[in-house]
Design an enzyme around this catalytic site. Structure first.
Site, PDB file in Angstrom:
ATOM      1  CB  SER A  29      -3.376   1.378   5.805  1.00 15.82           C
ATOM      2  OG  SER A  29      -3.738   1.652   4.901  1.00 15.82           O
ATOM      3  CG  MET A 210       3.075   2.722  -0.285  1.00 13.51           C
ATOM      4  SD  MET A 210       2.551   1.120  -0.485  1.00 13.51           S
ATOM      5  CE  MET A 210       3.590   0.297  -0.645  1.00 13.51           C
ATOM      6  CG  ASN A 234       5.917  -2.211   7.845  1.00  9.49           C
ATOM      7  OD1 ASN A 234       4.699  -1.909   8.147  1.00  9.49           O
ATOM      8  ND2 ASN A 234       7.129  -2.957   6.816  1.00  9.49           N
TER       9      ASN A 234
HETATM   10  N1  HPA Z   1       6.861   0.444   2.976  1.00 10.34           N
HETATM   11  C1  HPA Z   1       5.680   1.405   2.534  1.00 10.34           C
HETATM   12  N2  HPA Z   1       4.458   1.591   2.948  1.00 10.34           N
HETATM   13  C2  HPA Z   1       4.266   1.426   4.216  1.00 10.34           C
HETATM   14  C3  HPA Z   1       4.951   0.116   4.909  1.00 10.34           C
HETATM   15  C4  HPA Z   1       6.030  -0.113   4.629  1.00 10.34           C
HETATM   16  O1  HPA Z   1       6.939  -0.502   5.204  1.00 10.34           O
HETATM   17  N3  HPA Z   1       4.395  -0.051   5.957  1.00 10.34           N
HETATM   18  C5  HPA Z   1       3.014   0.293   5.768  1.00 10.34           C
HETATM   19  N4  HPA Z   1       2.891   1.151   4.649  1.00 10.34           N
END
Ligand code: HPA
Length: 271
Positions: A29, A210, A234
């Site tokens: 991503s 994921m 994050n």
């Molecule tokens: N959780 C799951 N998948 C993710 C996250 C998250 O906080 N950030 C980026 N992919």
């Protein structure tokens, strides 16, 4: 499934001829920018490969790039599919198996992940030391593909020690802070609840995402060497007061862009 992967590999070979990738890189991503620095010889949209799974998420454009990077023959998968899109784990790992059938011996798996470890910050880069795949289906469920690997493959060293060392020393020489930790894969697509993050923390996870664990399992099954890199986009749910958003994930992956590319550059060149 094996026939499907063989067909995909055959269809790709019609486009790339004798080109044989040595190193495969899967870009997660918002991390597609690494692809810009490749000396691309062939480019192929996933949608042009019959039976190949196609990503549906914004920010996950799907294509293979074949070419050279630092003199090495590479195949880059720009974008991937996820189980939350409705694909089975076995379908989600088709790109890995196809890359193996095309000749790739090493795969660098990258992803965006939420930080669970309190010493992490958004924008950090984490080398995956190991993973937790307990909450997802195995991509190896179903008849074993004997042509690729064993029914009960060993998972005690998924992330190859030599590649981990290589990534650490590249980071050191480039003065990039490289965190290290355990990646947990959950199904998604919803982000986790704070209670789920607490549970993952107790289990020993440092980051959550994921993707990637299923790919690493399929790669090890097929005898590939695996290196895993997460960009912490994050802090995970409950770690801060603000709600999580896909927008934040994409924005913070851009913040890590420069160091992520420098690190990948060094790793690919020193493998
Ligand atoms: N959780 C799951 N998948 C993710 C996250 C998250 O906080 N950030 C980026 N992919």
């Amino acid at each position: 499934m094996y026939r499907k992967c063989l067909n995909c590999a055959e269809s790709i070979k019609k486009n790339i001829g004798e080109f044989k990738p040595e190193i495969a890189v899967v870009l997660g991503s918002g991390l597609g920018f690494f692809a810009d620095s490749i000396d691309v010889k062939f480019s192929l949209n996933y949608s042009d490969i019959p039976d190949f799974p196609i990503s549906t998420v914004k920010g996950h454009s799907g294509k293979f790039l074949f070419g050279y990077y630092g003199g090495r023959a590479v195949a880059v998968a720009k974008g991937r599919v996820h189980c939350y899109e409705g694909y089975s784990a076995a379908e989600a790992v088709m790109p890995i198996r196809v890359l193996r059938l095309l000749g790739a011996e090493t795969v660098i798996l990258t992803n965006a992940a939420g930080g669970i470890n309190d010493s992490f910050n958004p924008g950090d880069i984490m080398l995956i030391r190991d993973h937790i795949s307990l909450f997802i289906d195995s991509p190896l469920i179903g008849a074993n593909i004997d042509e690729l690997g064993a029914r009960f493959p060993d998972m005690s060293g998924v992330y190859e020690p030599r590649l981990k060392k290589c990534a650490s020393s590249v980071a050191k020489s480039l003065e990039i802070t490289l965190k290290e930790g355990v990646y947990a894969q959950l199904k998604g697509p919803q982000y986790e609840t704070p209670a789920e993050i607490k549970a993952l923390e107790v289990l020993g996870a440092d980051a959550v995402g994921m993707s990637t664990a299923v790919e690493a399992i399929a790669a090890v099954h097929a005898g590939m060497k695996v290196c895993g890199i997460s960009v912490i986009t994050n802090m995970a749910a409950g770690k801060t007061k603000s709600p999580l958003s896909h927008k934040e994930v994409i924005e913070n992956s851009k913040k890590a862009e420069k160091n992520f590319c420098r690190l990948l550059d060094g790793i690919v060149k020193s493998i």
